[in-house]
Design a protein around this motif. Structure first.
Motif, short mmCIF file in Angstrom:
data_model
loop_
_atom_site.label_atom_id
_atom_site.label_comp_id
_atom_site.label_asym_id
_atom_site.label_seq_id
_atom_site.Cartn_x
_atom_site.Cartn_y
_atom_site.Cartn_z
N ILE A 9 33.11 45.08 31.79
CA ILE A 9 32.11 44.03 32.07
C ILE A 9 30.76 44.49 31.54
CG2 ILE A 9 30.81 42.92 33.92
CD1 ILE A 9 33.40 42.65 35.46
N ASN A 10 30.42 45.75 31.74
CA ASN A 10 29.15 46.26 31.21
C ASN A 10 29.15 46.37 29.70
OD1 ASN A 10 27.92 46.46 33.67
ND2 ASN A 10 27.15 48.51 33.30
N ALA A 11 30.36 46.50 29.11
CA ALA A 11 30.42 46.59 27.65
C ALA A 11 30.38 45.20 27.01
CB ALA A 11 31.69 47.33 27.22
N ALA A 12 30.25 44.16 27.84
CA ALA A 12 30.23 42.77 27.35
C ALA A 12 31.52 42.40 26.65
CB ALA A 12 29.04 42.53 26.43
N ALA A 13 32.64 42.88 27.22
CA ALA A 13 33.94 42.53 26.64
C ALA A 13 34.32 41.11 27.06
CB ALA A 13 35.00 43.52 27.15
N PRO A 14 35.21 40.48 26.31
CA PRO A 14 35.65 39.15 26.70
C PRO A 14 36.40 39.22 28.02
CG PRO A 14 37.09 40.04 25.02
CD PRO A 14 35.93 40.98 25.15
N PRO A 15 36.40 38.21 28.85
CA PRO A 15 35.77 36.91 28.63
C PRO A 15 34.36 36.80 29.19
CG PRO A 15 37.16 36.82 30.56
CD PRO A 15 37.19 38.23 30.08
N VAL A 16 33.72 37.92 29.50
CA VAL A 16 32.41 37.81 30.13
C VAL A 16 31.28 38.26 29.19
CG1 VAL A 16 33.29 38.06 32.45
CG2 VAL A 16 32.63 40.08 31.19
N SER A 17 31.52 38.20 27.87
CA SER A 17 30.49 38.64 26.92
C SER A 17 29.19 37.87 27.08
CB SER A 17 30.99 38.45 25.50
OG SER A 17 32.32 38.88 25.37
N ALA A 18 29.28 36.68 27.64
CA ALA A 18 28.12 35.77 27.60
C ALA A 18 26.92 36.28 28.39
CB ALA A 18 28.53 34.39 28.09
N TRP A 19 27.13 37.19 29.36
CA TRP A 19 25.95 37.63 30.12
C TRP A 19 24.90 38.24 29.21
CZ3 TRP A 19 24.54 42.61 29.56
CH2 TRP A 19 25.52 43.58 29.31
N LEU A 20 25.38 38.87 28.13
CA LEU A 20 24.46 39.58 27.24
C LEU A 20 23.60 38.61 26.43
CD1 LEU A 20 25.49 42.75 25.30
CD2 LEU A 20 23.85 41.18 24.39
N LEU A 46 38.55 44.65 18.67
CA LEU A 46 38.63 43.77 17.50
C LEU A 46 38.18 42.36 17.86
CD1 LEU A 46 41.92 44.86 15.71
CD2 LEU A 46 39.56 45.48 15.18
N PHE A 47 38.54 41.91 19.05
CA PHE A 47 38.11 40.57 19.47
C PHE A 47 36.59 40.51 19.55
CE2 PHE A 47 36.95 37.24 22.38
CZ PHE A 47 37.80 36.21 22.03
N MET A 48 35.99 41.56 20.16
CA MET A 48 34.54 41.56 20.30
C MET A 48 33.84 41.55 18.95
SD MET A 48 34.23 44.40 23.31
CE MET A 48 32.44 44.49 23.37
N VAL A 49 34.43 42.30 18.00
CA VAL A 49 33.86 42.37 16.65
C VAL A 49 33.77 40.97 16.05
CG1 VAL A 49 34.41 43.10 14.32
CG2 VAL A 49 34.51 44.75 16.17
N MET A 50 34.88 40.22 16.15
CA MET A 50 34.91 38.90 15.54
C MET A 50 34.09 37.88 16.33
SD MET A 50 36.30 38.82 12.73
CE MET A 50 36.99 40.09 11.72
N ASN A 87 29.25 42.60 18.75
CA ASN A 87 30.00 42.93 17.55
C ASN A 87 30.05 44.45 17.33
OD1 ASN A 87 28.98 43.78 14.62
ND2 ASN A 87 30.66 42.34 14.37
N GLN A 88 28.89 45.11 17.43
CA GLN A 88 28.85 46.55 17.16
C GLN A 88 29.56 47.35 18.25
OE1 GLN A 88 27.18 48.13 14.32
NE2 GLN A 88 27.72 46.06 13.75
N VAL A 89 29.37 46.93 19.52
CA VAL A 89 30.06 47.62 20.60
C VAL A 89 31.58 47.46 20.42
CG1 VAL A 89 30.42 47.65 23.10
CG2 VAL A 89 28.12 47.50 22.18
N GLY A 90 31.98 46.33 19.83
CA GLY A 90 33.40 46.11 19.52
C GLY A 90 33.95 47.22 18.63
N PHE A 91 33.18 47.61 17.60
CA PHE A 91 33.60 48.72 16.73
C PHE A 91 33.86 49.98 17.57
CE2 PHE A 91 31.74 46.24 13.26
CZ PHE A 91 32.51 46.59 12.19
N MET A 92 32.92 50.25 18.51
CA MET A 92 33.04 51.48 19.30
C MET A 92 34.22 51.41 20.26
SD MET A 92 29.03 51.71 20.21
CE MET A 92 27.91 50.96 19.05
N VAL A 93 34.38 50.25 20.92
CA VAL A 93 35.48 50.10 21.87
C VAL A 93 36.81 50.28 21.15
CG1 VAL A 93 36.66 48.42 23.35
CG2 VAL A 93 34.18 48.64 23.47
N CYS A 94 36.90 49.69 19.96
CA CYS A 94 38.11 49.82 19.15
C CYS A 94 38.36 51.29 18.82
CB CYS A 94 37.95 48.98 17.89
SG CYS A 94 39.32 49.10 16.77
#
Lengths: 567, 92
Positions: free
Chosen positions: A194-205, A247-251, A273-280
């Motif tokens: 949730i803090n990483a703004a992963a789906p489905p709650v990315s919108a808080w950011l 990968l989802f976050m990136v796209m 998008n960038q945090v997506g690279f790191m999470v991946c």
């Protein structure tokens, strides 16, 4: 050792408190000195557990050092310093104080050796980042801050449930690598994501950051999501689930940034998008991938803050937030434009910038594991980053068309902060060994192999061509894009409103029915218990009966009772 | 006077924009042709083809822009969509 090591977070906490007490130059000095002191303390933290306290039945370890922890803490302390320099003449004192305590929370998480310490600093971040959002000052900022706080407190509760579970079931509260195989670990992972703004709650950011003040968004861009990345590195390295999520976050970041018109919201989407690279990368989990995640986080904190600074100066000078309202600002804001372009090139991973030397570590890690899909998705995403952040941001803000605006360039402190980070973006791009030395694992990687450089040049330059050819398709509109938060901001809200309406209707019906019954009872009572107004007719219970009749009735009653009793 | 100076910024002149485009086109061609000198090994075979990076970059951007455009029809709303009547800012 003579001195007990001092937790670096304490210095910033104290600094944050003192900012509130001090005035004038002493306050400004505190804004700048506290992070520097913190930076020094970060580098005094030795490897391993440096401090432990017995608390109830738990061994609390508020200070545990390791290379990757120090690396993140360094980035955060550096960020607090340069962010402070950027903000201290323009921001309100309570924003600066909150930002320091927010940074202290992030650094506290960096050195947390146990889950309880981690949780406490985690919540500290949630609380004081909310204050930073509120410092935006507008009604929009207030509402967004409340939504932000709800999301983070909810995330905190989920994290706490997981931590309790791990403490009860394993008996250990150490921060150590785990897999999300059971309920407890899954809860912890969810809380962190949730803090990483992963789906489905990315919108808080993207909802909250653009509502903060021009200086506040610089601080916000750095700490929360990157602390989550560090927590993932420490707790869930190699968790395969993270590859897909990343990968989802990136796209997601690319697509939403392409649709967006608000300058800082474009940058907010590109954080996801960038945090997506790191999470991946954490999901891939090899030594090279973890190195890539850590290095990319470090570089990202710097260039993303630089981008938010550049955008912040524009918002500060013009008061405008939309791409469609600005344009052509390069004429009077050359320094801000150049720093923004350096940040944009760095985030795109252009050769000779920090983005190139760190992001390609992640791609290399995917290639080494023969993850074809991951590799090509990341390559496409690199092209997409250039599209949505690398060109779109500077193009629409500083070039595009002449909006007629002639704002002044950045004030000196903002300019100095931007120049420092722009310098670092280039330095880490030209001399990556400076960063590679401090990564968690030994690095055997040549970022500037000629064929790799050529491949990325082709990829990026042709993305640039695509941008300019497709410009007609990217006309800015004064719109927002719906996100998953629509589900609770509209659907759930509407459902609750409807349910409330239905309940109200049912309540009214019930009240009416009750009223009818009570009226009927009253009429019944009136008929049998009262005397008519002229005194002629009385109800059964209102009449006067002779004593004899009553005595007979009582005798019958008693007899039947005795009879029944003996039966 | 300063206004005229600003309007005369070298980036404002169409001739210069045209020149920039030519430089850009030359750069694009150069990056592809350079592959004849520096062979890209690639990791998975096909990424070693001539101009693969160029085509891949261009096409994936095209796909992303078109996808975003399509999604935009579905997801784009007026800026005051959440504001106004549904979220009174000052009560509660």
């Amino acid at each position: 050792m003579i001195f007990e090591p001092i937790p670096p977070a304490l210095a910033l906490l104290l600094g944050g408190a003192l900012i509130g007490i001090l005035r004038g130059h002493a306050r400004s000095a505190m804004v700048l000195l506290a992070p520097l002191l913190t930076l020094w303390l970060v580098w005094l933290v030795p490897d391993g557990v440096a401090l432990d306290i017995q608390f109830l039945d738990y061994r609390i370890e508020p200070l545990e050092g390791s290379p990757v922890r120090r690396l993140f803490a360094t980035a955060f302390a550096l960020m607090a310093f340069v962010g402070g320099l950027f903000a201290y003449r323009q921001a309100k004192w309570h924003e600066l104080a909150a930002a320091h305590i927010y940074a202290a929370g992030a650094i506290g998480v960096c050195f947390a050796g146990d889950l309880i310490t981690l949780f406490i600093f985690w919540e500290l971040m949630a609380l004081f980042s909310t204050v930073v959002v509120w410092c935006g000052g507008s009604p929009g900022a207030r509402a967004a801050g409340i939504r932000y706080a709800i999301m983070h407190l909810l995330g905190g509760v989920i994290l706490k449930v997981g931590i309790e579970g791990v403490a009860v079931h394993t008996g250990s509260i150490d921060v150590q690598a785990m897999l999300a195989g059971n309920f407890d670990a899954a809860m912890i992972l969810t809380g962190i994501l949730i803090n990483a703004a992963a789906p489905p709650v990315s919108a808080w950011l993207s909802d909250s950051y653009p509502e903060s003040s021009p200086t506040g968004s610089v601080f916000l861009s750095a700490f929360t999501t990157k602390t989550a990345v560090l927590a993932l590195i420490l707790l869930f390295p190699g968790e395969p689930l993270l590859i897909g999520i990343g990968l989802f976050m990136v796209m997601y970041g690319i697509i939403y940034a392409l649709l967006e018109n608000n300058i800082r919201r474009i940058l907010a989407f590109s954080i996801v998008n960038q945090v997506g690279f790191m999470v991946c990368a954490v999901g891939i989990g090899t030594e090279m991938a973890i190195n890539g995640a850590a290095a990319h986080a470090f570089a990202h904190i710097i260039y993303k803050a630089l981008l938010f600074m550049s955008a912040g100066v524009v918002v500060h000078r013009t008061g405008l937030n939309r791409c469609s309202d600005v344009g052509g600002l390069f004429r009077t804001m050359p320094l801000t434009a150049i720093c923004g372009i350096v940040g944009a090139l760095a985030i795109s991973g252009f050769p000779l910038t920090s983005g190139f030397t760190t992001k390609t570590l992640i791609s290399q890690a995917a290639a080494n594991e023969a993850m074809v899909f991951v590799y090509f998705t990341l390559a496409a995403a690199s092209a997409g980053v250039f599209l949505h952040a690398g060109i779109k941001f500077p193009w629409f803000v500083f070039f595009q068309r002449d909006s007629g605006l002639r704002p002044k360039d950045a004030p000196w402190n903002m300019a100095a902060a931007m120049l420092m980070f722009a310098f670092l973006c280039v330095l880490l791009g030209v001399a990556p060994e400076l960063l590679y030395r401090f990564l968690p694992y030994p690095v055997d990687y040549d970022a500037y192999a000629p064929d790799k450089v050529l491949f990325y040049l082709q990829l990026l330059l042709f993305s640039g061509l695509a941008f300019f050819l497709l410009l007609p398709l990217m006309r800015r509109t004064r719109t927002i894009s719906l996100d998953a938060d629509w589900l609770w901001r509209v659907l759930l809200f509407e459902a609750a409103r409807r349910a409330y309406g239905v309940l109200g209707w049912m309540g009214a019906r019930a009240a009416k029915a009750l009223m009818r019954i009570s009226n009927r009872l009253r009429r019944l009572a009136a008929r049998h218990m009262s005397t008519s107004s002229d005194g002629q007719r009385s109800g059964v219970f209102a009449r006067t009966w002779p004593i004899g009749t009553t005595a007979i009735w009582i005798a019958i009653l008693l007899t039947s009772y005795v009879f029944v009793y003996y039966l | 006077m300063s206004k005229k100076e600003q309007r005369d910024h070298w980036l404002d002149r169409p001739a210069n924009i045209k020149r920039l485009w030519r430089v850009f086109a030359a750069l694009l061609a150069l990056t592809v042709l350079a592959q004849l000198a520096v062979s890209i090994k690639g990791y998975f075979g096909l990424d070693g083809w001539l101009g693969f990076g160029a085509a891949f970059g261009f096409l994936s951007c095209l796909a992303m822009v078109l996808f975003a455009k399509g999604l935009g029809y579905l997801l784009k709303r007026r800026e005051d969509y959440y504001g106004g009547k549904k979220e009174p800012a000052d009560d509660i």
